[in-house]
Design a protein around this motif. Structure first.
Motif, mmCIF file in Angstrom:
data_model
loop_
_atom_site.group_PDB
_atom_site.id
_atom_site.type_symbol
_atom_site.label_atom_id
_atom_site.label_comp_id
_atom_site.label_asym_id
_atom_site.label_seq_id
_atom_site.Cartn_x
_atom_site.Cartn_y
_atom_site.Cartn_z
ATOM 1 N N LYS A 195 9.829 -15.905 6.349
ATOM 2 C CA LYS A 195 9.626 -14.783 7.276
ATOM 3 C C LYS A 195 9.788 -13.452 6.529
ATOM 4 O O LYS A 195 10.641 -12.619 6.857
ATOM 5 C CB LYS A 195 10.585 -14.902 8.451
ATOM 6 N N MET A 196 8.934 -13.266 5.542
ATOM 7 C CA MET A 196 8.996 -12.075 4.704
ATOM 8 C C MET A 196 8.784 -10.794 5.504
ATOM 9 O O MET A 196 9.196 -9.714 5.082
ATOM 10 C CB MET A 196 7.942 -12.180 3.593
ATOM 11 N N ARG A 197 8.170 -10.914 6.684
ATOM 12 C CA ARG A 197 7.872 -9.694 7.437
ATOM 13 C C ARG A 197 9.131 -8.922 7.823
ATOM 14 O O ARG A 197 9.083 -7.709 8.019
ATOM 15 C CB ARG A 197 7.050 -10.025 8.691
ATOM 16 N N PHE A 198 10.276 -9.610 7.896
ATOM 17 C CA PHE A 198 11.505 -8.902 8.263
ATOM 18 C C PHE A 198 12.056 -8.083 7.105
ATOM 19 O O PHE A 198 12.681 -7.046 7.321
ATOM 20 C CB PHE A 198 12.539 -9.891 8.796
ATOM 21 N N VAL A 199 11.843 -8.531 5.890
ATOM 22 C CA VAL A 199 12.176 -7.710 4.729
ATOM 23 C C VAL A 199 11.182 -6.554 4.631
ATOM 24 O O VAL A 199 11.554 -5.402 4.394
ATOM 25 C CB VAL A 199 12.159 -8.552 3.439
ATOM 26 N N ALA A 200 9.909 -6.860 4.842
ATOM 27 C CA ALA A 200 8.870 -5.835 4.756
ATOM 28 C C ALA A 200 9.057 -4.761 5.821
ATOM 29 O O ALA A 200 8.832 -3.568 5.560
ATOM 30 C CB ALA A 200 7.492 -6.485 4.903
ATOM 31 N N ALA A 201 9.462 -5.154 7.020
ATOM 32 C CA ALA A 201 9.660 -4.173 8.088
ATOM 33 C C ALA A 201 10.701 -3.140 7.686
ATOM 34 O O ALA A 201 10.545 -1.936 7.954
ATOM 35 C CB ALA A 201 10.083 -4.885 9.372
ATOM 36 N N GLN A 202 11.764 -3.591 7.043
ATOM 37 C CA GLN A 202 12.797 -2.662 6.578
ATOM 38 C C GLN A 202 12.246 -1.701 5.531
ATOM 39 O O GLN A 202 12.425 -0.479 5.618
ATOM 40 C CB GLN A 202 13.957 -3.435 5.962
ATOM 41 N N MET A 203 11.571 -2.256 4.531
ATOM 42 C CA MET A 203 11.087 -1.436 3.425
ATOM 43 C C MET A 203 10.020 -0.454 3.885
ATOM 44 O O MET A 203 9.990 0.708 3.441
ATOM 45 C CB MET A 203 10.548 -2.337 2.310
ATOM 46 N N LEU A 204 9.161 -0.876 4.795
ATOM 47 C CA LEU A 204 8.107 0.008 5.278
ATOM 48 C C LEU A 204 8.704 1.171 6.071
ATOM 49 O O LEU A 204 8.323 2.340 5.868
ATOM 50 C CB LEU A 204 7.115 -0.775 6.134
ATOM 51 N N ALA A 205 9.637 0.880 6.971
ATOM 52 C CA ALA A 205 10.274 1.945 7.745
ATOM 53 C C ALA A 205 11.051 2.885 6.833
ATOM 54 O O ALA A 205 11.091 4.103 7.057
ATOM 55 C CB ALA A 205 11.198 1.341 8.805
ATOM 56 N N TRP A 206 11.678 2.334 5.802
ATOM 57 C CA TRP A 206 12.475 3.128 4.859
ATOM 58 C C TRP A 206 11.607 4.145 4.124
ATOM 59 O O TRP A 206 12.002 5.293 3.917
ATOM 60 C CB TRP A 206 13.143 2.168 3.883
ATOM 61 N N LEU A 207 10.410 3.721 3.737
ATOM 62 C CA LEU A 207 9.518 4.582 2.962
ATOM 63 C C LEU A 207 8.662 5.503 3.829
ATOM 64 O O LEU A 207 8.009 6.410 3.304
ATOM 65 C CB LEU A 207 8.602 3.731 2.082
ATOM 66 N N ALA A 251 0.826 -1.211 0.000
ATOM 67 C CA ALA A 251 0.000 0.000 0.000
ATOM 68 C C ALA A 251 0.857 1.257 0.000
ATOM 69 O O ALA A 251 0.545 2.242 -0.686
ATOM 70 C CB ALA A 251 -0.929 -0.011 1.210
ATOM 71 N N ARG A 252 1.952 1.237 0.765
ATOM 72 C CA ARG A 252 2.810 2.415 0.845
ATOM 73 C C ARG A 252 3.506 2.689 -0.484
ATOM 74 O O ARG A 252 3.615 3.848 -0.917
ATOM 75 C CB ARG A 252 3.842 2.216 1.951
ATOM 76 N N VAL A 253 3.972 1.656 -1.151
ATOM 77 C CA VAL A 253 4.620 1.840 -2.458
ATOM 78 C C VAL A 253 3.635 2.419 -3.465
ATOM 79 O O VAL A 253 3.965 3.337 -4.225
ATOM 80 C CB VAL A 253 5.212 0.513 -2.970
ATOM 81 N N ARG A 254 2.410 1.908 -3.470
ATOM 82 C CA ARG A 254 1.405 2.448 -4.392
ATOM 83 C C ARG A 254 1.157 3.931 -4.114
ATOM 84 O O ARG A 254 0.965 4.722 -5.040
ATOM 85 C CB ARG A 254 0.104 1.656 -4.262
ATOM 86 N N GLU A 255 1.176 4.296 -2.851
ATOM 87 C CA GLU A 255 0.975 5.698 -2.488
ATOM 88 C C GLU A 255 2.152 6.560 -2.940
ATOM 89 O O GLU A 255 1.958 7.623 -3.551
ATOM 90 C CB GLU A 255 0.780 5.808 -0.973
ATOM 91 N N VAL A 256 3.362 6.124 -2.642
ATOM 92 C CA VAL A 256 4.555 6.907 -2.991
ATOM 93 C C VAL A 256 4.664 7.088 -4.494
ATOM 94 O O VAL A 256 5.035 8.170 -4.979
ATOM 95 C CB VAL A 256 5.814 6.216 -2.430
#
Length: 349
Positions: free
Chosen positions: A238-250, A41-46
């Motif tokens: 455990k994809m959530r650990f990759v996602a946690a990085q990308m979400l915080a980054w954006l 959702a965040r990528v679509r927004e950005v």
């Protein structure tokens, strides 16, 4: 004084904290978790792209190779710059994931493909001739391996030529954040609005531990990418650990602040080099500097503990202290003004 690569920096504190927060409790595996959905959702927004599909992997090579596998058939060719990462540094991974398709190389200053050069390459292709590799895709890099950026108009011109030849466009965006920060541009204007079909958005060089996003602006390609990612061994449990990085980054523009800091440190370093009489060989469009110093300066820097690459990768020349040495310097989110100033002090002796 570590200027060898932005890959060598640590993890931005906000991203490390986000991974720690994700470590508690349980979450569904393989990307079926709330953090991964929030990243989408965040990528679509950005990117102002509500139909885009977003898939996470851990390395830029995986992102590029899997994306190109979706764009180019085994009998096709991908046009790219001769200095492109997919040509120079990925051990034929794109060719492997494309099932044997080839890379066709184009020259251009600052590792940029010019519209005239691409037009000539497309004109020389032989679509429909069974003896020839068929047009498959165009790949461009933002920012390039020599630290240059494409404007939105330049990207659009290349994309128009590619679409005229019936081929999609892939963008290697391992330093896309540096380009956006430098140009203060809208991410959409540098990608899908200009005609880019797939962006490989890299966070690893800009504060993440390991996080890359493949953004498919054409959702029709999504299912194939999902299958290729799983088949290629890049669908993490455990994809959530990759996602946690990308979400915080954006979040809240952090990605652009981190990239902007790296760019600012490159500006500081380039200005100091020039003031010290060193030759700065490239426009500082992002966070990379190519410079010409003397052998005596190189020896002083090495003795002081500075780390960087000779460029092109070659042996240090023999001879007197005035012999020229060309080097590559890369700043990162973690570079400090003190790092830059100590480097310049050592350079000046």
């Amino acid at each position: 004084m570590f200027f060898a690569s932005d890959n060598a920096s640590g993890i931005a504190p906000d991203l490390l904290a986000a991974m720690g927060a994700a470590a508690g409790g349980y979450a569904m595996p393989y990307g079926n978790d709330d953090l991964t959905r929030a990243v989408e959702a965040r990528v679509r927004e950005v990117f102002e792209a509500p139909e885009a599909r977003v898939y996470l992997v851990a390395t830029g090579t995986a992102a590029n190779a899997l994306a190109l596998g979706c764009l180019c058939p085994p009998w096709g060719r991908v046009w790219c710059h001769e200095a492109a990462h997919i040509e120079q540094d990925e051990c034929n991974a794109p060719e492997f994931y494309m099932g044997g398709a080839k890379l066709s190389l184009i020259r251009g200053a600052e590792a940029k493909i010019g519209a005239d050069a691409l037009a000539a390459a497309l004109d020389a292709a032989q679509p429909g001739v069974v003896h020839s590799a068929q047009p498959g895709a165009l790949s461009i890099t933002q920012a390039t391996e020599l630290g240059a950026t494409y404007t939105a108009a330049e990207i659009a011109a290349l994309c128009d030529l590619a679409k005229g030849a019936g081929i999609p466009v892939h963008m290697d965006g391992t330093r896309f954040s540096n380009a956006v920060a430098r140009m203060n541009a809208r991410p959409a204007d540098l990608t899908w609005r200009a005609g880019v079909d797939v962006l490989c958005l890299g966070a690893t060089k800009c504060g993440a531990m390991a996080a890359e996003a493949v953004i498919l602006f054409d959702p029709a390609r999504a299912w194939e990418f999902e299958l290729r990612r799983k088949r290629g061994g890049h669908l993490f449990s455990k994809m959530r650990f990759v996602a946690a990085q990308m979400l915080a980054w954006l979040e809240d523009g952090l990605w652009l602040r981190l990239a902007g800091h790296a760019n600012a440190m490159a500006d500081r370093l380039a200005a100091g080099l020039a003031a010290a009489g060193a030759g700065v060989l490239n426009p500082i469009d992002a966070n990379m500097i190519f410079a010409r110093i003397t052998l005596a300066q190189h020896r002083r820097l090495q003795a002081a503990g500075a780390r960087y690459y000779l460029w092109p990768k070659a042996q240090v020349p023999e001879g007197g202290g005035d012999a020229p040495v060309e080097i590559r310097l890369v700043t990162s989110f973690a570079t400090t003004p003190e790092d830059v100033d100590r480097f310049l002090d050592a350079l000046r002796g």
